[in-house]
Design a protein around this motif. Sequence first.
Motif, PDB file in Angstrom:
ATOM      1  N   HIS A   1      -4.972   6.402  -0.277  1.00 23.27           N
ATOM      2  CA  HIS A   1      -5.529   5.687  -1.433  1.00 23.27           C
ATOM      3  C   HIS A   1      -6.895   6.267  -1.785  1.00 23.27           C
TER       4      HIS A   1
ATOM      5  N   GLY B   1       0.808  -1.221   0.000  1.00 24.19           N
ATOM      6  CA  GLY B   1       0.000   0.000   0.000  1.00 24.19           C
ATOM      7  C   GLY B   1       0.837   1.266   0.000  1.00 24.19           C
TER       8      GLY B   1
ATOM      9  N   CYS C   1       0.846  -2.128  -4.779  1.00 26.23           N
ATOM     10  CA  CYS C   1      -0.597  -2.273  -4.570  1.00 26.23           C
ATOM     11  C   CYS C   1      -0.900  -3.408  -3.597  1.00 26.23           C
TER      12      CYS C   1
ATOM     13  N   GLU D   1      -6.195   3.080  -9.242  1.00 30.25           N
ATOM     14  CA  GLU D   1      -5.765   2.043  -8.308  1.00 30.25           C
ATOM     15  C   GLU D   1      -6.960   1.616  -7.468  1.00 30.25           C
TER      16      GLU D   1
END
Lengths: 294, 294
Positions: A254, A47, A51, A260
């Motif tokens: 995020h 993260g 990913c 993403e």
Amino acid sequence: MNDKDLLPSWSDGASKTAILEFVTSVTVPGASFVPPAERVATFDNDGTLWCEKPQYVQADFVFRRWRAMAEADPAKASEQPYKALAENGRAWLASLPGHVPDLVKGLSEAYEGITVGAFEQAVRQFFATATHPTLGLAYTKAGYRPMRELLAFLEARDFTAYICSGGGRDFIRPVSEQIYGIPRERVIGSATTLEYRDDDIYRTKDAEQPIDDGAGKPEHIWMRTGRKPLLAAGNADGDVPMLKTTRFAILIHHDDADREFAYDTGSEKALAEAKERGWTIVSMQNDFKVVFDP
Amino acid sequence: MNDKDLLPSWSDGASKTAILEFVTSVTVPGASFVPPAERVATFDNDGTLWCEKPQYVQADFVFRRWRAMAEADPAKASEQPYKALAENGRAWLASLPGHVPDLVKGLSEAYEGITVGAFEQAVRQFFATATHPTLGLAYTKAGYRPMRELLAFLEARDFTAYICSGGGRDFIRPVSEQIYGIPRERVIGSATTLEYRDDDIYRTKDAEQPIDDGAGKPEHIWMRTGRKPLLAAGNADGDVPMLKTTRFAILIHHDDADREFAYDTGSEKALAEAKERGWTIVSMQNDFKVVFDP
């Protein structure tokens, strides 16, 4: 080359400016100068550098192993946890409140009793073929391009960068140089305990304590480097203690569902601390010109 | 500069020749060439890089602390182990069959609950004033000059050298650069477990497992470097597992009562293995032109 040009995949804005100003402040002679030997930078992995959705890369690796173990041993196929995990591992992982220790435990058990060299072969084989389930990329391409640029920029400014992952140290080492340009000895992470015998080193089924997550992160960093980080980057609540012990903290947010994933679950405390303490919050949507290599 | 000239304190002879030939074999292009990234060298500390007699340097450090604790607290002065250890620590240490774990445990307890920074200050204070009891040298001068030359020679040949000590990691780190030219992050050793709280890192009273001695040495080396050493040097039975996992093994033999100490106790198995496996046995008497800096 101008510092700014070394981060071409970062959009101009507050985050890029804050990073450049901090690096300048500790590398240019003056009151806040820090000698190169003390310029330790630590980066969470899942993260932060690559990913972690819809599941940890390492979870994919372990679930494949569990499925193979269940297939090889028919008795296991109807036995828990193999049955449930093989069928629905992702949901199981998401349902665990403190899933990192369980994942580490599961990984340790799945590869119990083999040499560190044999484990490395299994990891290499996985990365040679496995692809991300939704991005359509090889996992070795699932690293964030702006973060790789940041690692390279810090190295160019005589920082020494380490990966500090809650996930498995020996899972990342075989590919850390290829993906991030970070040599294996600079990967810090959770691990199984080891057993020396017959002139070789074997994995056991027990997790080394502490796990390299939460409070374990600054502890592991001290164990390995003898320093507190000068700069650190993370994205989740498990990174908060590491970010609290550093001079310059970066939190990856995020918020980019298109390129993403967008999620705050598991990062609520980190986001609150970041706002309170003035950490640099990096918006993937706004601060990253590109996320992955084209 | 000629390789031979880089080891000026080593006498010409079989040991020096074997070292030079091995280093040449892995650094000059050819069948046995090893890339720089894989040239990991690991060195035991006590008895390999510095003098460990008549007692470990760290034992002197701990015994001083125990005496101070007993003096500060009259109730402790009549309490064991403080009374016995303060009065006769050296004999107690020698009488212990497996004394390294006990020493690590004692050290952990003596400095329980302080920050890693405060412990470092205590170590620096010790090295600023303490002297070797019989050699008449500051402890910071108790390193073997030929071994420092060997460390520098290996670095010049793109090896990365680590200290791998059964003694305390955080005891050696504050002086490793000064004494050996080895930066703190390349010191591997035994340690107390750590506890993160209040944005700082504290020592506990518990020893981290495994101790970095015996089987723990190759395990610690893998944990820290992700490699087995290409070259390793030790002097005692606790170094045997490390020496068994390396390509080129050096055993320091303490046979120089005039200039240092002569003893085989605690090295019997190591000497037997060295003869059986063809390790390079370094005679301090014959292979070292000088032992300490003049």
